[in-house]
Write a protein that holds these residues in place. Structure first.
Motif, short mmCIF file in Angstrom:
data_model
loop_
_atom_site.label_atom_id
_atom_site.label_comp_id
_atom_site.label_asym_id
_atom_site.label_seq_id
_atom_site.Cartn_x
_atom_site.Cartn_y
_atom_site.Cartn_z
N GLY A 38 -16.60 -13.40 29.28
CA GLY A 38 -17.30 -14.79 29.35
C GLY A 38 -18.57 -14.61 30.57
O GLY A 38 -19.12 -15.60 30.75
N VAL A 39 -18.64 -13.41 30.77
CA VAL A 39 -19.76 -13.18 31.63
C VAL A 39 -20.98 -12.52 31.09
O VAL A 39 -22.04 -12.14 31.82
CB VAL A 39 -19.26 -12.31 32.81
CG1 VAL A 39 -18.26 -13.12 33.78
CG2 VAL A 39 -18.68 -10.94 32.29
N SER A 40 -20.98 -12.43 29.73
CA SER A 40 -22.29 -12.04 29.27
C SER A 40 -22.80 -12.92 28.37
O SER A 40 -22.19 -13.61 27.32
CB SER A 40 -21.96 -10.73 28.38
OG SER A 40 -21.51 -9.80 29.12
N ALA A 41 -24.00 -13.03 28.36
CA ALA A 41 -24.67 -14.09 27.45
C ALA A 41 -25.10 -13.51 26.31
O ALA A 41 -24.96 -12.17 26.01
CB ALA A 41 -25.83 -14.84 28.04
N GLY A 42 -25.48 -14.09 25.30
CA GLY A 42 -25.97 -13.54 23.79
C GLY A 42 -27.31 -12.93 23.81
O GLY A 42 -28.19 -13.15 24.50
N THR A 77 -34.61 -14.68 29.60
CA THR A 77 -33.73 -14.15 28.47
C THR A 77 -32.53 -13.60 29.49
O THR A 77 -31.99 -12.85 28.56
CB THR A 77 -34.67 -13.43 27.74
OG1 THR A 77 -35.48 -12.31 28.10
CG2 THR A 77 -35.51 -14.38 26.86
N ALA A 78 -32.80 -13.39 30.58
CA ALA A 78 -31.62 -12.60 31.22
C ALA A 78 -30.39 -12.67 30.86
O ALA A 78 -29.91 -14.07 30.48
CB ALA A 78 -31.74 -12.84 32.84
N ASP A 79 -29.53 -11.90 30.35
CA ASP A 79 -27.98 -12.21 29.75
C ASP A 79 -27.23 -11.55 30.33
O ASP A 79 -25.91 -11.53 29.63
CB ASP A 79 -28.44 -11.88 28.04
CG ASP A 79 -28.51 -10.37 27.93
OD1 ASP A 79 -29.00 -9.73 28.92
OD2 ASP A 79 -28.60 -10.03 26.76
N ASN A 80 -27.11 -10.54 31.17
CA ASN A 80 -26.15 -10.02 31.99
C ASN A 80 -26.13 -10.58 33.49
O ASN A 80 -27.05 -10.18 34.16
CB ASN A 80 -26.73 -8.42 32.19
CG ASN A 80 -25.66 -7.46 32.77
OD1 ASN A 80 -24.99 -8.09 33.52
ND2 ASN A 80 -25.28 -6.55 32.17
#
Ligand code: MN3
Length: 243
Positions: free
Chosen positions: A32-36, A94-97
C-alpha cells in the motif's frame, strides 16, 4: 531482501506487468505504499491507495479496541491517503514512491509532508501489530535490543519514555541509522526517521503511534497505559523481517 519482501516484489512486478497490458493504474496491494504508474508517457498523479488492515478491527482486543481500530484505519489513515493524492495532484507531481517522497520531504509542501508521513507510518504500524504478537522478542531483534539497550525491560522503558515525552502528537521509533547503529527517537506530527528533516535519520524498525486518536477512546489521557498495553500486540516477526 527478506522472503516477504521478495514475495511482495514478485507480486508487485506481476501486477505491474498486468497493468502495462491493460493500461491501468497499478498499486501494490501488499504494501500500500507504492502508487501507480501507467503505460506509455501518461503519468499517473496521486495513485496511492489505502492498504487493508491485515486482521479484523477487533483482533487486537482487549489491548486496542475495535472502534479505535476502525476509526483509525478507515477514517484517519484513509484521510492521509486521500489528502496525499490531493496534494500531489495540486502540485502536478507524479512521485509514486512513498519512501523516496519521505527521503526528500524538504522539497515538498506541508500537505505532502503530513500526509505522505501519515500514509507511510500507518502502513507500517498495522503490520507492527498482530493478534499473535506480544511476549518476549526473539531472534535478531533480541540481539539488537540486548547489545544496544542492555535488556528488553530497558528497551521498553526507553521507547515508552520517547512516546510519553513526545509533546502533543507524534510517534516513537526504533531506528537503524546509516552507520548500522540503533537509536530510540521520536518525531512530531506525522514525521518519520526516513525524512530528511528528522532529528535522527534512518530506517524505522519499530514504531508506535502516540497521537490521541490511537488510544483516547479506551485510555483517555493515559498514554502510558496505552503504551503498556501496546507491547501485548507487537509483531516481533515483522520487526525481525525489517532487520
Ligand atoms: Mn494514527
Amino acid at each position: 531482501m527478506s522472503e516477504n519482501n521478495r514475495r511482495d516484489f514478485i507480486k508487485k512486478s506481476a501486477l505491474l506487468s498486468v497493468g502495462a497490458l491493460v493500461g491501468c493504474k497499478v498499486v501494490s496491494e501488499s504494501t500500500g505504499v507504492s502508487a501507480g504508474s501507467t503505460t506509455g508517457s501518461i503519468p499517473v498523479i496521486g495513485g496511492f491507495t489505502l492498504p487493508d488492515l491485515p486482521y479484523s478491527f477487533d483482533a487486537l482486543e482487549p489491548h486496542i479496541d475495535k472502534l479505535t481500530m476502525e476509526i483509525h484505519h478507515d477514517r484517519h489513515h484513509k484521510a492521509y491517503v486521500d489528502n496525499l493524492n490531493k496534494a500531489l495532484t495540486e502540485l502536478k507531481s507524479t512521485a509514486d514512491n512513498l519512501e523516496e517522497i519521505c527521503k526528500n520531504i524538504s522539497s515538498y509542501n506541508t500537505a505532502v509532508r503530513n500526509n505522505a508521513g501519515g500514509h507511510y507510518n500507518h502502513s507500517l504500524f498495522w503490520k507492527w501489530m498482530s493478534p499473535k504478537g506480544g511476549g518476549e522478542p526473539t531472534g535478531k531483534i533480541l540481539e539488537v535490543i540486548n547489545s544496544n539497550f542492555t535488556s528488553f525491560e530497558e528497551f521498553k522503558k526507553k521507547l515508552n519514555e520517547a512516546g510519553t515525552k513526545r509533546f502533543g502528537s507524534g510517534w516513537a521509533w526504533l531506528v537503524k541509522k546509516s552507520d548500522g547503529t540503533f537509536e530510540i527517537t521520536s518525531t512530531p506530527n506525522q514525521d518519520n526517521p526516513l525524512m530528511d528533516v528528522a532529528e535522527v535519520k534512518g530506517t524505522p524498525i519499530l514504531g508506535v503511534d502516540v497521537w490521541e486518536h490511537a488510544y483516547y477512546l479506551k485510555y483517555q489521557n493515559k498514554r502510558a497505559d496505552y503504551l503498556a498495553a501496546w507491547w501485548n500486540v507487537v509483531n516481533w516477526e515483522e520487526v525481525n523481517g525489517r532487520l
